[in-house]
Every structure is written in structure tokens, then in C-alpha cells.
Scaffold this motif. Structure first.
Motif, PDB file in Angstrom:
ATOM      1  N   VAL A  85      -4.191   7.361   4.701  1.00 13.02           N
ATOM      2  CA  VAL A  85      -3.227   7.070   3.641  1.00 13.02           C
ATOM      3  C   VAL A  85      -3.033   5.563   3.619  1.00 13.02           C
ATOM      4  CG1 VAL A  85      -0.876   7.382   2.812  1.00 13.02           C
ATOM      5  CG2 VAL A  85      -2.095   9.305   3.870  1.00 13.02           C
ATOM      6  N   LEU A  86      -3.217   4.951   2.462  1.00  8.04           N
ATOM      7  CA  LEU A  86      -3.072   3.505   2.318  1.00  8.04           C
ATOM      8  C   LEU A  86      -1.835   3.179   1.501  1.00  8.04           C
ATOM      9  CD1 LEU A  86      -6.719   2.369   1.405  1.00  8.04           C
ATOM     10  CD2 LEU A  86      -5.734   2.799   3.670  1.00  8.04           C
ATOM     11  N   PHE A  87      -1.159   2.118   1.895  1.00  5.68           N
ATOM     12  CA  PHE A  87      -0.110   1.533   1.067  1.00  5.68           C
ATOM     13  C   PHE A  87      -0.633   0.198   0.565  1.00  5.68           C
ATOM     14  CE2 PHE A  87       2.338   4.730   3.116  1.00  5.68           C
ATOM     15  CZ  PHE A  87       3.352   5.041   2.219  1.00  5.68           C
ATOM     16  N   ASP A  88      -0.860   0.137  -0.747  1.00  9.81           N
ATOM     17  CA  ASP A  88      -1.363  -1.027  -1.461  1.00  9.81           C
ATOM     18  C   ASP A  88      -2.842  -1.277  -1.148  1.00  9.81           C
ATOM     19  OD1 ASP A  88       1.052  -1.412  -2.771  1.00  9.81           O
ATOM     20  OD2 ASP A  88       1.805  -2.815  -1.266  1.00  9.81           O
ATOM     21  N   THR A  89      -3.461  -2.080  -2.017  1.00 10.16           N
ATOM     22  CA  THR A  89      -4.902  -2.333  -1.894  1.00 10.16           C
ATOM     23  C   THR A  89      -5.250  -3.812  -2.042  1.00 10.16           C
ATOM     24  OG1 THR A  89      -5.238  -1.911  -4.272  1.00 10.16           O
ATOM     25  CG2 THR A  89      -5.457  -0.027  -2.771  1.00 10.16           C
ATOM     26  N   SER A  90      -4.253  -4.681  -2.103  1.00  7.42           N
ATOM     27  CA  SER A  90      -4.405  -6.121  -2.253  1.00  7.42           C
ATOM     28  C   SER A  90      -5.107  -6.471  -3.569  1.00  7.42           C
ATOM     29  CB  SER A  90      -5.122  -6.746  -1.061  1.00  7.42           C
ATOM     30  OG  SER A  90      -4.849  -8.141  -1.010  1.00  7.42           O
ATOM     31  N   LEU A  91      -5.510  -7.719  -3.710  1.00  4.49           N
ATOM     32  CA  LEU A  91      -6.210  -8.192  -4.908  1.00  4.49           C
ATOM     33  C   LEU A  91      -7.648  -7.701  -4.920  1.00  4.49           C
ATOM     34  CD1 LEU A  91      -5.159 -11.936  -5.238  1.00  4.49           C
ATOM     35  CD2 LEU A  91      -4.703 -10.144  -6.897  1.00  4.49           C
ATOM     36  N   VAL A 101      -2.341  -3.901  -6.234  1.00  2.00           N
ATOM     37  CA  VAL A 101      -3.106  -2.784  -6.803  1.00  2.00           C
ATOM     38  C   VAL A 101      -4.534  -3.168  -7.166  1.00  2.00           C
ATOM     39  CG1 VAL A 101      -0.957  -1.848  -7.743  1.00  2.00           C
ATOM     40  CG2 VAL A 101      -2.436  -3.230  -9.223  1.00  2.00           C
ATOM     41  N   GLY A 102      -4.886  -4.437  -7.075  1.00  3.29           N
ATOM     42  CA  GLY A 102      -6.164  -4.903  -7.602  1.00  3.29           C
ATOM     43  C   GLY A 102      -7.384  -4.339  -6.907  1.00  3.29           C
ATOM     44  N   GLY A 103      -7.263  -3.987  -5.624  1.00  5.67           N
ATOM     45  CA  GLY A 103      -8.417  -3.496  -4.885  1.00  5.67           C
ATOM     46  C   GLY A 103      -8.679  -2.013  -5.022  1.00  5.67           C
ATOM     47  N   THR A 104      -7.857  -1.317  -5.797  1.00  8.39           N
ATOM     48  CA  THR A 104      -7.986   0.140  -5.890  1.00  8.39           C
ATOM     49  C   THR A 104      -9.339   0.566  -6.438  1.00  8.39           C
ATOM     50  OG1 THR A 104      -5.605   0.330  -6.227  1.00  8.39           O
ATOM     51  CG2 THR A 104      -6.942   2.229  -6.830  1.00  8.39           C
TER      52      THR A 104
END
Length: 442
Positions: free
Chosen positions: A56-62, A94-97
Motif C-alpha cells: 500500500v503506497l501513500f503518494d507517488t511523488s512527481l 500524484v505525478g508518479g502514479t
């Protein structure tokens, strides 16, 4: 205790500050900070938890950091990502999603479920509507490295063909599951209690993971003074931000995982940090509201509300990004509207017309420039503020005057060097470069 947790404890317990570069480190390196809990340091961090049924990930960075994030994540675990939780919809969270979803597809894994507050998708639509504006203000705020940090192409390429200016990832990856007030997400052996709160944004969540006695705090804790006053962004909510911090403290967490800065371990240490940040915000808001309730103009609030120095002395409250003065603008806008109490600014004359009148009264642009330069030479904050008013008037009154732009570049350059916050440095630096170019072209 891991190195990153030891560093955090040292700074907090001893009041040590060794510069922002040792607190916010966009290295994409992964640190395991608990049994099955990791934090990947990037422009915005990625928190990863092993649930027993995947990650489970919280956020994905740029998006620009996604490759490094995935490399570090895969050195730690080859388990599939089952869920991605957005703490909020800012591009650096959210950019790395897209890259993570592509990896899942390439490996034949089930597509991760993206979970967020219901206001995240409307935020993305607003960003699409204001793409050019957001590109511009982020270039100004983060210049000169804006293209790397905010994602998207620049104004040209190696072949010289103009490229569209893009703010954020392409495309924005909308959440699959949303909630309004609270939601409990069960993944494997872990429980994630997702709580909506407003602060920096209206789409923010923070998570309580009881099995680890841990909180994912997103941007409610960032190891800089809270970004509750950004001069170029939409409304922030400092009092509600403080409430969210107190709600977190009520859980008595033993591990706090922020989206910027260092993770924090220890119940007492975390409680102190959360209380201090909340109290700083509450102090600014209550002072401002007291003056507003007594009929003060915004100018009075801005120049008389002061935050006691013992807050700024904390290593996790340095005004190196936002600053307390800017938060007062958002307090006034939230509770009082845009009219600042000065009737001349209700329906003002154009800036250039007012500047021309000031220059005419002074006997020409030269004495205005000379006075601005004399004030700037003192280096005093009050004089520098006044010098900026005067040199701006000179450049507005005679926009093709080379001397005005030479002085403007010098004064804003000096102002930039004297400031602490990234926001002030970015805006003053933008003005400096603008006039440097105009002076050279004249």
C-alpha cells in the motif's frame, strides 16, 4: 533505530537545525522505519507498507522522480502494489502514479486501486482549466528548476519547435475510490483509517494505521513552516489545519510519516511536534481575528501580528518555504474577503497611472530611482520594502527606461538574497530577471 529516525530525533530533541538540505532530501533513497514500513525520500515522499497481501503506497511523488522511486521500492520488495492513497491532489504527490500503473501492467499484476478524497478529481479538472496559469506561477515559485520539479515540457526542444507548456502529469490519474468524511480501508493484515481534513488543501486526508500505531500525515507536517499562506495559490485553512494536527495527536501515534521532511518516532516527541505546529497556526489566526473584530484594516493586521520567535526557532518550523506573514493574507481572505479596508483600493486606478503621478510629483523618474537606491543601501527590512515600492513605480511609469530597470534588477536582487522563504526568493528573483532582460534590451 534507522539513520533517518535517529537524525529526526537528534534535531527535535536538541533543537538542532543544519539546513533544509539535510531535512528535505529528494534522493529517492528508501529507509525502512518499521517492520514492513518504508519511506522513500523524493520531491514528495512515498510511504510504502507491506500489508501481507501486497504493498500500500501513500503518494507517488512527481512523475520526474517515478523511476528512482520504483527502483528503490523494488530493491525493498517485489510484491505488487495493491493500493495507492493520495494524501491530496498536488502534482508532487500524484505525478508518479502513471509509472506505477504501467509497471503493474508490464508485470501482469492487477491494476492498483487509487483511493482519495472526493475533491481530488475536481482539483485535477481545475488544474486542466488553469494549466497555463499554474505553469507560470510554479515556474516563478520554483525557478530556475521548475521544469524538473513541476513536470511537463518547457517552451521548446532541441529542434527549436515550440512545445506546449504543461503543468503536472499527462494525464492526471483520477482516483477509483473516493470518500467524503472518513473511510476504513482494509488491505491484507492492515487497517487504514482515512480521515478528511482541510488545511493546505480542501482534498486532504491523513491516515491512522493502528497495527503500526502510525500516521501518514501528508502535508500537514512538512518540516518547514506550514504552507498555509502561499501568495500565488488558492485558499488555505490554518485553523482547520491546527485541528487536524490535534486530531492526529489524540491517536497517540508512535510513528509519524510525513510527505516532506523526516519521519518521527516516539509518542512524546510526536505529540510535542504536533502541538507546537498547531499552536503556531492558532496563535496567528487568533491574533489576526482579534484585530479584525476590533475594526483594523488589513495593513494593520499585516504589520502588527507577530509570531513569537520560539516557534520559528524549531528545526521543523523554519520559514524556508512559506512564512507567517503570508498566512495572514489567507486569514483575511478566509474571514474578511478581498477588500482590505483601504477605500482607495476598492476601485483603484491602474498601477501604471498611479506610478506616473508619483513620478510627476517627484519631479521625474530619476529622483524616484535615486531614493529607492538610497533606501535599499541601508539593508533594513522596512527600507527595502519601501525601496521596492518606489523602484516599481519608476519602472511602471517609464517601462522603457533602462535606468529604472537596472535599479529594479539590483533592488529585487538584493531583496531576494536577504529573504529566507522559497516563495519570496522566487517572486523577487522573477522580477530581478525580468528587469535584467529589459535593461539589456533597452
Amino acid at each position: 533505530m534507522s539513520e533517518i529516525l535517529a537524525r529526526s530525533a537528534h534535531y527535535i530533541d536538541n533543537g538542532v537545525y543544519e539546513g533544509a538540505g539535510l531535512i528535505n532530501r529528494p534522493t529517492t533513497e528508501l529507509s525502512e522505519v518499521g517492520d514492513g514500513v518504508a519511506l522513500i525520500e523524493a520531491f514528495s515522499h512515498v510511504v510504502a507498507l507491506k500489508s501481507g497481501d501486497g504493498l500500500v503506497l501513500f503518494d507517488t511523488s512527481l512523475d520526474a522522480f517515478a523511476g528512482g522511486v520504483l527502483t528503490s521500492l523494488r530493491k525493498w520488495s517485489d510484491e505488487p502494489v495493491t493500493h495507492i492513497c493520495y494524501t491530496h491532489g498536488h502534482a508532487d504527490h500524484v505525478g508518479g502514479t502513471g509509472a506505477i500503473l504501467c509497471e503493474a501492467c508490464d508485470k501482469g499484476h492487477t491494476r492498483p486501486q487509487v483511493v482519495a478524497h472526493e475533491n481530488v478529481s475536481p482539483r485535477f479538472r481545475r488544474y486542466e482549466l488553469t494549466n497555463g496559469y499554474n505553469f507560470t506561477i510554479n515556474a516563478r515559485q520554483f525557478a530556475p528548476a521548475s521544469e524538473l520539479k513541476m513536470g511537463g515540457g518547457g517552451n521548446g526542444n532541441a529542434g527549436g519547435t515550440p512545445q506546449p507548456r504543461r503543468f503536472g502529469p499527462d494525464p492526471w490519474v483520477d482516483p477509483d475510490t473516493t470518500f467524503r468524511d472518513a473511510m476504513t480501508l482494509r488491505a491484507g493484515d492492515l487497517t487504514f483509517q482515512l480521515n478528511h481534513a482541510i488545511g493546505e488543501t480542501d482534498d486532504h486526508l491523513w491516515a491512522w494505521i493502528p497495527e503500526h500505531k502510525a500516521i501518514c500525515s501528508g502535508d500537514f507536517v512538512t518540516w518547514v513552516f506550514p504552507n498555509a499562506g502561499n501568495p500565488q495559490k488558492v485558499q488555505r485553512y490554518p485553523l482547520e489545519w491546527a485541528k487536524a494536527l490535534r486530531d492526529m495527536a489524540a491517536k497517540e501515534p508512535e510513528l509519524l510519516l510525513p510527505a516532506h521532511g523526516l519521519p518521527i518516532e516516539g509518542k512524546a516527541r510526536i505529540a510535542t511536534v504536533l502541538d507546537t505546529i498547531a499552536t503556531a497556526l492558532e496563535t496567528l489566526v487568533h491574533q489576526a481575528l482579534e484585530m479584525m473584530n476590533n475594526g483594523a484594516r488589513f495593513d494593520d493586521v499585516l504589520h502588527n501580528v507577530k509570531l513569537p520567535g520560539h516557534f520559528i526557532d524549531k528545526p521543523y518550523l523554519k520559514p524556508v518555504y512559506d512564512e507567517p506573514e503570508f498566512i495572514l493574507h489567507n486569514v483575511w481572505r478566509l474571514y474578511g474577503g478581498w477588500y482590505d479596508g483601504n477605500p482607495s483600493r476598492l476601485k483603484p486606478a491602474p498601477d501604471a497611472m498611479l506610478a506616473q503621478e508619483i513620478v510627476a510629483l517627484a519631479g521625474g523618474v530619476a529622483p524616484v530611482i535615486a531614493r529607492a537606491q538610497a533606501l535599499a543601501q541601508t539593508g533594513e527590512d522596512a527600507d527595502m520594502r519601501l525601496a521596492c515600492h518606489l523602484v516599481e513605480a519608476a519602472a511602471l511609469a517609464e517601462p522603457d527606461n533602462r535606468d529604472a530597470h537596472v535599479a529594479r534588477a539590483q533592488i529585487y536582487g538584493a531583496r531576494r538574497k536577504a529573504e529566507l522563504s522559497l516563495m519570496s526568493k522566487g517572486i523577487f528573483g522573477w522580477a530581478e530577471r525580468e528587469s535584467t532582460k529589459k535593461a539589456g534590451d533597452s
